[in-house]
Scaffold this motif. Structure first.
Motif, PDB file in Angstrom:
ATOM      1  N   PHE A   1       0.866  -1.177   0.000  1.00  0.00           N
ATOM      2  CA  PHE A   1       0.000   0.000   0.000  1.00  0.00           C
ATOM      3  C   PHE A   1       0.900   1.223   0.000  1.00  0.00           C
ATOM      4  O   PHE A   1       1.724   1.399   0.895  1.00  0.00           O
ATOM      5  CB  PHE A   1      -0.910   0.003   1.235  1.00  0.00           C
ATOM      6  CG  PHE A   1      -2.096  -0.907   1.112  1.00  0.00           C
ATOM      7  CD1 PHE A   1      -3.370  -0.388   0.913  1.00  0.00           C
ATOM      8  CD2 PHE A   1      -1.942  -2.283   1.171  1.00  0.00           C
ATOM      9  CE1 PHE A   1      -4.464  -1.223   0.782  1.00  0.00           C
ATOM     10  CE2 PHE A   1      -3.033  -3.131   1.047  1.00  0.00           C
ATOM     11  CZ  PHE A   1      -4.303  -2.600   0.847  1.00  0.00           C
ATOM     12  N   GLU A   2       0.759   2.082  -1.007  1.00  0.00           N
ATOM     13  CA  GLU A   2       1.663   3.212  -1.213  1.00  0.00           C
ATOM     14  C   GLU A   2       0.921   4.410  -1.786  1.00  0.00           C
ATOM     15  O   GLU A   2      -0.112   4.267  -2.434  1.00  0.00           O
ATOM     16  CB  GLU A   2       2.788   2.835  -2.176  1.00  0.00           C
ATOM     17  CG  GLU A   2       4.073   2.378  -1.527  1.00  0.00           C
ATOM     18  CD  GLU A   2       4.867   3.524  -0.904  1.00  0.00           C
ATOM     19  OE1 GLU A   2       4.399   4.685  -0.975  1.00  0.00           O
ATOM     20  OE2 GLU A   2       5.941   3.252  -0.359  1.00  0.00           O
ATOM     21  N   ASP A   3       1.507   5.592  -1.573  1.00  0.00           N
ATOM     22  CA  ASP A   3       0.907   6.816  -2.115  1.00  0.00           C
ATOM     23  C   ASP A   3       1.803   7.543  -3.101  1.00  0.00           C
ATOM     24  O   ASP A   3       1.326   8.372  -3.863  1.00  0.00           O
ATOM     25  CB  ASP A   3       0.594   7.797  -0.981  1.00  0.00           C
ATOM     26  CG  ASP A   3       1.852   8.426  -0.407  1.00  0.00           C
ATOM     27  OD1 ASP A   3       2.008   9.658  -0.504  1.00  0.00           O
ATOM     28  OD2 ASP A   3       2.700   7.689   0.110  1.00  0.00           O
ATOM     29  N   SER A   4       3.119   7.267  -3.099  1.00  0.00           N
ATOM     30  CA  SER A   4       4.060   8.102  -3.852  1.00  0.00           C
ATOM     31  C   SER A   4       4.616   7.393  -5.079  1.00  0.00           C
ATOM     32  O   SER A   4       4.616   6.156  -5.171  1.00  0.00           O
ATOM     33  CB  SER A   4       5.238   8.510  -2.955  1.00  0.00           C
ATOM     34  OG  SER A   4       6.046   7.388  -2.650  1.00  0.00           O
TER      35      SER A   4
ATOM     36  N   VAL B   1      -2.838   4.666  -2.844  1.00  0.00           N
ATOM     37  CA  VAL B   1      -3.748   5.352  -1.922  1.00  0.00           C
ATOM     38  C   VAL B   1      -3.659   6.860  -2.157  1.00  0.00           C
ATOM     39  O   VAL B   1      -2.573   7.447  -2.051  1.00  0.00           O
ATOM     40  CB  VAL B   1      -3.403   5.034  -0.455  1.00  0.00           C
ATOM     41  CG1 VAL B   1      -4.352   5.765   0.491  1.00  0.00           C
ATOM     42  CG2 VAL B   1      -3.443   3.528  -0.200  1.00  0.00           C
ATOM     43  N   GLY B   2      -4.782   7.485  -2.493  1.00  0.00           N
ATOM     44  CA  GLY B   2      -4.827   8.928  -2.628  1.00  0.00           C
ATOM     45  C   GLY B   2      -4.508   9.428  -4.027  1.00  0.00           C
ATOM     46  O   GLY B   2      -4.122   8.673  -4.920  1.00  0.00           O
ATOM     47  N   SER B   3      -4.635  10.748  -4.186  1.00  0.00           N
ATOM     48  CA  SER B   3      -4.512  11.358  -5.508  1.00  0.00           C
ATOM     49  C   SER B   3      -3.099  11.280  -6.068  1.00  0.00           C
ATOM     50  O   SER B   3      -2.915  11.207  -7.279  1.00  0.00           O
ATOM     51  CB  SER B   3      -4.987  12.813  -5.453  1.00  0.00           C
ATOM     52  OG  SER B   3      -4.265  13.532  -4.460  1.00  0.00           O
ATOM     53  N   ARG B   4      -2.064  11.326  -5.198  1.00  0.00           N
ATOM     54  CA  ARG B   4      -0.682  11.260  -5.703  1.00  0.00           C
ATOM     55  C   ARG B   4      -0.419   9.953  -6.429  1.00  0.00           C
ATOM     56  O   ARG B   4       0.348   9.893  -7.391  1.00  0.00           O
ATOM     57  CB  ARG B   4       0.322  11.408  -4.561  1.00  0.00           C
ATOM     58  CG  ARG B   4       0.697  12.818  -4.214  1.00  0.00           C
ATOM     59  CD  ARG B   4       1.954  12.889  -3.381  1.00  0.00           C
ATOM     60  NE  ARG B   4       1.825  12.259  -2.087  1.00  0.00           N
ATOM     61  CZ  ARG B   4       1.488  12.908  -0.975  1.00  0.00           C
ATOM     62  NH1 ARG B   4       1.238  14.200  -0.996  1.00  0.00           N
ATOM     63  NH2 ARG B   4       1.391  12.262   0.170  1.00  0.00           N
TER      64      ARG B   4
ATOM     65  N   GLN C   1      -6.356   1.205  -7.287  1.00  0.00           N
ATOM     66  CA  GLN C   1      -6.299   2.585  -6.806  1.00  0.00           C
ATOM     67  C   GLN C   1      -7.495   2.878  -5.913  1.00  0.00           C
ATOM     68  O   GLN C   1      -8.630   2.532  -6.251  1.00  0.00           O
ATOM     69  CB  GLN C   1      -6.306   3.549  -8.006  1.00  0.00           C
ATOM     70  CG  GLN C   1      -6.590   4.992  -7.671  1.00  0.00           C
ATOM     71  CD  GLN C   1      -5.435   5.672  -6.958  1.00  0.00           C
ATOM     72  OE1 GLN C   1      -4.296   5.243  -7.101  1.00  0.00           O
ATOM     73  NE2 GLN C   1      -5.726   6.708  -6.198  1.00  0.00           N
ATOM     74  N   VAL C   2      -7.244   3.493  -4.749  1.00  0.00           N
ATOM     75  CA  VAL C   2      -8.327   3.961  -3.884  1.00  0.00           C
ATOM     76  C   VAL C   2      -8.028   5.394  -3.473  1.00  0.00           C
ATOM     77  O   VAL C   2      -6.867   5.801  -3.411  1.00  0.00           O
ATOM     78  CB  VAL C   2      -8.482   3.078  -2.621  1.00  0.00           C
ATOM     79  CG1 VAL C   2      -8.892   1.666  -3.001  1.00  0.00           C
ATOM     80  CG2 VAL C   2      -7.211   3.063  -1.777  1.00  0.00           C
TER      81      VAL C   2
ATOM     82  N   LEU D   1      -8.492  -9.016  -0.308  1.00  0.00           N
ATOM     83  CA  LEU D   1      -8.678  -7.569  -0.271  1.00  0.00           C
ATOM     84  C   LEU D   1      -9.830  -7.200  -1.182  1.00  0.00           C
ATOM     85  O   LEU D   1      -9.782  -7.433  -2.399  1.00  0.00           O
ATOM     86  CB  LEU D   1      -7.416  -6.849  -0.744  1.00  0.00           C
ATOM     87  CG  LEU D   1      -6.229  -6.724   0.214  1.00  0.00           C
ATOM     88  CD1 LEU D   1      -5.670  -8.094   0.564  1.00  0.00           C
ATOM     89  CD2 LEU D   1      -5.154  -5.864  -0.393  1.00  0.00           C
ATOM     90  N   HIS D   2     -10.872  -6.648  -0.589  1.00  0.00           N
ATOM     91  CA  HIS D   2     -12.026  -6.173  -1.354  1.00  0.00           C
ATOM     92  C   HIS D   2     -11.857  -4.668  -1.525  1.00  0.00           C
ATOM     93  O   HIS D   2     -11.814  -3.916  -0.550  1.00  0.00           O
ATOM     94  CB  HIS D   2     -13.315  -6.486  -0.633  1.00  0.00           C
ATOM     95  CG  HIS D   2     -13.538  -7.949  -0.396  1.00  0.00           C
ATOM     96  ND1 HIS D   2     -14.023  -8.794  -1.365  1.00  0.00           N
ATOM     97  CD2 HIS D   2     -13.295  -8.721   0.709  1.00  0.00           C
ATOM     98  CE1 HIS D   2     -14.099 -10.021  -0.886  1.00  0.00           C
ATOM     99  NE2 HIS D   2     -13.666 -10.012   0.369  1.00  0.00           N
ATOM    100  N   ILE D   3     -11.722  -4.231  -2.769  1.00  0.00           N
ATOM    101  CA  ILE D   3     -11.435  -2.836  -3.072  1.00  0.00           C
ATOM    102  C   ILE D   3     -12.608  -2.216  -3.796  1.00  0.00           C
ATOM    103  O   ILE D   3     -12.986  -2.655  -4.890  1.00  0.00           O
ATOM    104  CB  ILE D   3     -10.149  -2.730  -3.921  1.00  0.00           C
ATOM    105  CG1 ILE D   3      -8.974  -3.335  -3.140  1.00  0.00           C
ATOM    106  CG2 ILE D   3      -9.865  -1.296  -4.311  1.00  0.00           C
ATOM    107  CD1 ILE D   3      -7.723  -3.519  -3.959  1.00  0.00           C
ATOM    108  N   ALA D   4     -13.216  -1.235  -3.168  1.00  0.00           N
ATOM    109  CA  ALA D   4     -14.408  -0.602  -3.741  1.00  0.00           C
ATOM    110  C   ALA D   4     -14.041   0.417  -4.796  1.00  0.00           C
ATOM    111  O   ALA D   4     -12.989   1.044  -4.714  1.00  0.00           O
ATOM    112  CB  ALA D   4     -15.198   0.064  -2.631  1.00  0.00           C
TER     113      ALA D   4
END
Length: 217
Positions: A163-166, A183-186, A195-196, A214-217
């Motif tokens: 799980f990462e954002d960058s 995770v997130g807009s970045r 992508q969430v 992992l259930h990803i909405a």
């Protein structure tokens, strides 16, 4: 679109993934940029996900590495004492609570001290396994941290989901041979596996065979 991933273990970045520390990062790194006559926006573009000395090496490639390490230590001291605006990413408390008895590790470019300070400021529990800056010889986007996290948990890289954002973190996860949830807009611009916008969109359950679904909405 909703999707499902199956793993044996999860490897979690901290800043931007579990903890929103953008306010501190902006304060510290914009001040550093001003000291060196650099554009603050350009600095913020590359700072996320990397250890400080690695960011400095990118921005000031002709500067002696010893100066980067010295500046890195100085900035770390500032970051450790500045927790104003440090809050959990939406959904992080419930997400971590759901992993309490499941294989997972924190893999962060922060030092152990900074990780403890920021997770504490955000009122988030620390995973039992943590791979921090002291554990690695190379910063993300090098995969060393994620590979060490997988090894500490006793799983093959292909069995782990990151799980990462960058940009640097997503590249590190891919280089380690792992799937990546951005995770997130970045994260959106760097082609993660899934992508969430926040961790509120992720639900983890343990299957009968011990795998994690992992259930990803």
């Amino acid at each position: 679109m909703p999707s499902t991933l199956t793993a044996r273990a999860l490897l979690l970045d901290m800043d931007g993934t579990l903890v929103n520390s953008d306010a501190v990062v902006e304060r510290v790194w914009r001040a550093w940029a001003a000291e060196h006559g650099l554009d603050g926006d350009a600095v913020i573009e590359v700072v996320h996900g990397r250890q400080g000395y690695a960011t400095m090496a990118l921005l000031l490639p002709d500067r002696p590495v010893e100066q980067n390490y010295a500046d890195n230590l100085r900035l770390l001291e500032q970051e450790v004492t500045d927790t104003e605006g440090v809050v959990p990413i939406a959904g992080a408390p419930a997400f971590l609570a759901s992993l309490r008895k499941l294989p997972h590790a924190l893999v962060t470019s922060a030092t152990e001290t900074l990780a403890r300070v920021r997770m504490g400021a955000a009122a988030l529990p620390l995973p039992e396994v943590m791979v921090t800056a002291e554990w690695v010889s190379a910063s993300k986007p090098d995969p060393e941290g994620f590979l060490k996290g997988a090894a500490e948990l006793g799983f093959e890289p292909a069995d782990c989901v990151v799980f990462e954002d960058s940009e640097a973190g997503i590249a590190a996860g891919r280089a380690a041979g792992m799937r990546v949830v951005g995770v997130g807009s970045r994260a959106a611009a760097h082609a993660p596996t899934a992508q969430v916008q926040s961790l509120e969109q992720v639900r983890v359950e343990a299957a009968a065979d011990g795998s994690l679904v992992l259930h990803i909405a």
